[in-house]
Design a protein around this motif. Structure first.
Motif, mmCIF file in Angstrom:
data_model
loop_
_atom_site.group_PDB
_atom_site.id
_atom_site.type_symbol
_atom_site.label_atom_id
_atom_site.label_comp_id
_atom_site.label_asym_id
_atom_site.label_seq_id
_atom_site.Cartn_x
_atom_site.Cartn_y
_atom_site.Cartn_z
ATOM 1 N N ALA A 35 0.660 -1.165 -0.030
ATOM 2 C CA ALA A 35 0.003 0.017 -0.166
ATOM 3 C C ALA A 35 0.865 1.198 -0.167
ATOM 4 O O ALA A 35 0.540 2.078 -0.724
ATOM 5 N N ARG A 36 1.964 1.036 0.791
ATOM 6 C CA ARG A 36 2.810 2.405 0.732
ATOM 7 C C ARG A 36 3.432 2.785 -0.514
ATOM 8 O O ARG A 36 3.582 3.668 -1.035
ATOM 9 N N ARG A 37 3.735 1.703 -1.254
ATOM 10 C CA ARG A 37 4.322 1.707 -2.561
ATOM 11 C C ARG A 37 3.204 2.248 -3.714
ATOM 12 O O ARG A 37 3.527 3.270 -4.489
ATOM 13 N N ALA A 38 1.995 1.923 -3.211
ATOM 14 C CA ALA A 38 0.740 2.480 -4.475
ATOM 15 C C ALA A 38 0.633 4.041 -3.971
ATOM 16 O O ALA A 38 0.244 4.723 -4.748
ATOM 17 N N LEU A 39 0.894 4.329 -2.565
ATOM 18 C CA LEU A 39 0.698 6.013 -2.323
ATOM 19 C C LEU A 39 1.886 6.592 -2.870
ATOM 20 O O LEU A 39 1.426 7.604 -3.482
ATOM 21 N N ILE A 75 -1.701 4.162 7.708
ATOM 22 C CA ILE A 75 -0.427 4.507 6.870
ATOM 23 C C ILE A 75 -1.341 5.471 5.677
ATOM 24 O O ILE A 75 -0.546 5.973 5.036
ATOM 25 N N MET A 76 -2.586 5.515 5.387
ATOM 26 C CA MET A 76 -3.389 6.083 4.559
ATOM 27 C C MET A 76 -3.750 7.623 4.897
ATOM 28 O O MET A 76 -4.065 7.758 6.243
ATOM 29 N N SER A 89 -7.639 11.650 3.634
ATOM 30 C CA SER A 89 -8.307 12.238 2.466
ATOM 31 C C SER A 89 -8.493 10.971 1.554
ATOM 32 O O SER A 89 -9.123 11.172 0.439
ATOM 33 N N MET A 90 -7.753 10.025 1.660
ATOM 34 C CA MET A 90 -7.666 8.828 0.792
ATOM 35 C C MET A 90 -8.796 7.721 1.096
ATOM 36 O O MET A 90 -8.755 7.246 2.014
ATOM 37 N N PRO A 91 -9.627 7.571 -0.171
ATOM 38 C CA PRO A 91 -10.699 6.570 0.441
ATOM 39 C C PRO A 91 -9.903 5.080 0.259
ATOM 40 O O PRO A 91 -8.945 4.868 -0.449
ATOM 41 N N LEU A 92 -10.615 4.206 0.923
ATOM 42 C CA LEU A 92 -10.113 3.032 0.891
ATOM 43 C C LEU A 92 -11.563 2.237 0.584
ATOM 44 O O LEU A 92 -12.658 2.204 1.150
ATOM 45 N N LEU A 93 -11.566 1.362 -0.551
ATOM 46 C CA LEU A 93 -12.472 0.526 -1.091
ATOM 47 C C LEU A 93 -12.530 -0.815 -0.623
ATOM 48 O O LEU A 93 -11.092 -1.150 -0.696
ATOM 49 N N LYS A 138 -16.885 -0.808 7.818
ATOM 50 C CA LYS A 138 -16.979 0.653 7.695
ATOM 51 C C LYS A 138 -16.281 1.477 9.126
ATOM 52 O O LYS A 138 -15.590 2.288 8.940
ATOM 53 N N GLU A 139 -16.594 0.585 10.125
ATOM 54 C CA GLU A 139 -15.979 1.144 11.460
ATOM 55 C C GLU A 139 -14.469 1.414 11.248
ATOM 56 O O GLU A 139 -14.001 2.142 11.709
ATOM 57 N N ALA A 140 -13.767 0.371 10.546
ATOM 58 C CA ALA A 140 -12.274 0.252 10.663
ATOM 59 C C ALA A 140 -12.065 1.245 9.452
ATOM 60 O O ALA A 140 -10.555 1.279 9.238
ATOM 61 N N GLY A 141 -12.835 1.760 8.736
ATOM 62 C CA GLY A 141 -12.368 2.815 7.845
ATOM 63 C C GLY A 141 -12.433 2.579 6.173
ATOM 64 O O GLY A 141 -12.053 3.434 5.424
ATOM 65 N N VAL A 142 -13.252 1.548 6.013
ATOM 66 C CA VAL A 142 -13.696 1.321 4.504
ATOM 67 C C VAL A 142 -14.593 2.199 4.143
ATOM 68 O O VAL A 142 -15.649 2.424 4.729
ATOM 69 N N ASP A 143 -14.642 3.172 2.950
ATOM 70 C CA ASP A 143 -15.588 3.845 2.672
ATOM 71 C C ASP A 143 -16.655 3.355 1.551
ATOM 72 O O ASP A 143 -17.744 3.997 1.517
ATOM 73 N N LEU A 144 -16.257 2.345 0.800
ATOM 74 C CA LEU A 144 -17.299 1.857 -0.030
ATOM 75 C C LEU A 144 -16.988 0.246 -0.145
ATOM 76 O O LEU A 144 -15.759 -0.116 -0.353
ATOM 77 N N ILE A 145 -17.988 -0.442 -0.471
ATOM 78 C CA ILE A 145 -18.035 -1.826 -0.522
ATOM 79 C C ILE A 145 -18.219 -2.209 -2.062
ATOM 80 O O ILE A 145 -19.389 -1.825 -2.361
ATOM 81 N N ASP A 146 -17.365 -2.817 -2.928
ATOM 82 C CA ASP A 146 -17.643 -2.963 -4.325
ATOM 83 C C ASP A 146 -18.134 -4.395 -4.143
ATOM 84 O O ASP A 146 -17.416 -5.708 -3.906
#
Ligand SMILES: Cc1cc2nc3c(=O)[nH]c(=O)nc-3n(C[C@H](O)[C@H](O)[C@H](O)COP(=O)(O)O)c2cc1C
Length: 404
Positions: free
Chosen positions: A182-186, A239-240, A243-247, A273-281
Motif C-alpha cells: 500500500a505504501r508503494r501504491a501511495l 498509513i493512508m 483524505s484517501m478513500p479505501l474501498l 465501515k468502522e475500520a475505515g472502509v468507505d465503499l464496498i464493491d
C-alpha cells in the motif's frame, strides 16, 4: 427489463442523470459514477507494467470513466496468481505505475489500484494460457513456480494446487506485505486503494468456511474468520492519508451451501465501515468448484445488484454494483433506485472502451465533444454536424444492447 424506463434527455435539459453527476469519497471527487472494474490483463513482466497495460489503462481513462481501478496487483512475488500479474512487492514497481497514474489523470480519471494476495488460488497459468496450474512447459518457457498458501491446506477443487496452511509468522508477514504494498501504491500517487476481499483469493478465503477450517484465532467463529481482513484494513488505514478513500471488493456470498453468506457480509460490512472502509464493491463467488470466478458463469443482467442494494441498506455503507451492467439506462436505473452509489463496468468496457462517452452522447449529457481528447473532439464535432444534416447520429446502428 428497463426498456420502459429509457431516459432520454435533450442536451439543453438541466437535469443530469445520476450516472454523470460527480461523487465524492473523502477528499476525492469522481467526475461521474462509472468505474472501470478491476480486470487482470496478465501482461506484467516480473510484476512490472508493460506497454500493453499502458495502452489499456490510458484508453480506459481516455474513455471517460470517473474512476479506473487497476487490476488485482500482488503484494508478494510468491503470492501472485500467475506470472503475468502486476506487483507491489518491490520499489522498482513504483516508477512505471507512477507514470501510468499521471497519464491517466491527464484525462480527468481518478485512479485506484486493487491490492491482493492470491492465497490458495496462486500458482496458475495466465488465463489465456490455459488457466490451470503452472506446468513444466510453462517453467521451460521462463515462468517461475508459484506456491499457493492459504488458511487451510484445502485446494479449491481436485485439479487445483493444494496450498500450504499458513503459520502465525506467515500471516503476520502477509499483513506487513499489504502495508508495504500500500505504501508503494501511495508513492505511485493512486487516488485510492481497493482491497481485494473477493473471489476466493487470500483475504476472502479466510472469511469463508469452505476455505478456512482453522481452529486458532484466525479461524472457526465468524469473528475469527473476519480477523485477517479487518487487521489488514486497520493497518492500511494507519498509513493512508485521511483524505484517501479505501474501498473493499467483497464476495458478498459464496453462493454455496456451508459457505460465506449475505448475512455474514452485512455484519462484516458494518465492521469494515468502522475500520475505515468507505465503499464496498459488491461482487460474489470465487470459492466455487465450477470455474475460478463468477464471471465464467452464464448470468443475467445485474446478477449482483441485489447484493449491493442489501449491503447499502442494511450496513449503511456506500456500495458499487457490478456484473452484467451493460447499458447506461440500466446503470442509471440502479443508481436512481438507490441500489448502489457507483457502477462498475467490466467486459462491456473492454468491448467498447468509449462506453462512457457513448453513454454521455446517448443520454444527451454531452453532444459537443467538449471533454473528448482535443485531437478527436474538434473533428468529431464537425463530423456529428455533418451526420445530423443527413439525419444520422454518431452512434449509428451500434446502439447500446437492450438487456434481455
Ligand atoms: C478479463 C477479466 C479479468 C478480471 N480480473 C479481475 C481482477 O483483477 N479483480 C477483480 O476483482 N475482478 C476481476 N474480474 C471481474 C470483473 O472485475 C467483474 O467483476 C466481472 O467481469 C463482472 O462484471 P462484468 O459483467 O461487467 O464484466 C475480471 C474479469 C475479467 C473479464
Amino acid at each position: 427489463m428497463n426498456s420502459a424506463r429509457l431516459i432520454r434527455l435533450e442536451p439543453d435539459m438541466p437535469d443530469i442523470p445520476l450516472l454523470f453527476q460527480p461523487y465524492t469519497l473523502r477528499g476525492v471527487t469522481l467526475k461521474n459514477r462509472v468505474v472501470v472494474s478491476p480486470m487482470g490483463t496478465y501482461s506484467a513482466e516480473d510484476g512490472r507494467l508493460t506497454p500493453f497495460q499502458f495502452a489499456h489503462y490510458e484508453r480506459m481513462a481516455m474513455g471517460g470513466a470517473g474512476l479506473v481501478i487497476m487490476e488485482q496487483t500482488f503484494v508478494t512475488r510468491a503470492g501472485r496468481v500467475s506470472n503475468g500479474d502486476p506487483g507491489l512487492w518491490a520499489d522498482s514497481h513504483i516508477e512505471p505505475m507512477s507514470r501510468l497514474v499521471s497519464e491517466m489523470k491527464r484525462y480527468g480519471a481518478r485512479t485506484g489500484i486493487q491490492i491482493s494476495h492470491g492465497g490458495r488460488k496462486g500458482g496458475q497459468q495466465r488465463a489465456y494460457d490455459g488457466n490451470g496450474p503452472i506446468t513444466e512447459r510453462d517453467l521451460a518457457a521462463g515462468d517461475e513456480p508459484l506456491y499457493p498458501m492459504g488458511a487451510s491446506a484445502l485446494p479449491l477443487a481436485e485439479e487445483w494446487l493444494t496450498p500450504i496452511e499458513m503459520n502465525e509468522a506467515q500471516i503476520e508477514g502477509i499483513v506487513e506485505a499489504f502495508v508495504a504494498g500500500a505504501r508503494r501504491a501511495l508513492l505511485a500517487s493512486f487516488d485510492l486503494l481497493e482491497l481485494h476481499l473477493a473471489h476466493g483469493y487470500l483475504l476472502q478465503s479466510f472469511l469463508s468456511p469452505l476455505a478456512n477450517q482453522r481452529r486458532d484465532r484466525w479461524g472457526g467463529s465468524l469473528e475469527n474468520r473476519m480477523r485477517l481482513p479487518l487487521t489488514v484494513v486497520e493497518r492500511l488505514r494507519d498509513i493512508m492519508p485521511d483524505s484517501m478513500p479505501l474501498l473493499a471488493r467483497l464476495s458478498v456470498t459464496d453462493w454455496m451451501e456451508g459457505g460465506w453468506t449475505e448475512d455474514d457480509s452485512v455484519i462484516l460490512a458494518g465492521k469494515l465501515k468502522e475500520a475505515g472502509v468507505d465503499l464496498i464493491d459488491c461482487s460474489s463467488g470465487g470459492n466455487m468448484r465450477a470455474g475460478a470466478t463468477n464471471s465464467n458463469l452464464a448470468r443475467g443482467p445485474g446478477y449482483q445488484v441485489a447484493l449491493s442494494d442489501r449491503l447499502r441498506r442494511e450496513a449503511g455503507i456506500a456500495t458499487a454494483a457490478v456484473g452484467m451492467i451493460r447499458t447506461p439506462q440500466y446503470a442509471e436505473e440502479i443508481l436512481q433506485g438507490g441500489k448502489a452509489d457507483l457502477v462498475c463496468i467490466g467486459r462491456q468496457i473492454l468491448f467498447n472502451p468509449f462506453w462512457v462517452r457513448h453513454a454521455a452522447w446517448e443520454m444527451g449529457v454531452e453532444r459537443d465533444f467538449a471533454t473528448w481528447p482535443e485531437p478527436y473532439g474538434w473533428w468529431l464535432d464537425k463530423w456529428a454536424r455533418a451526420l445530423a444534416a443527413n439525419g444520422e447520429d454518431p452512434l449509428g446502428p451500434e446502439r447500446f444492447p437492450e438487456p434481455s
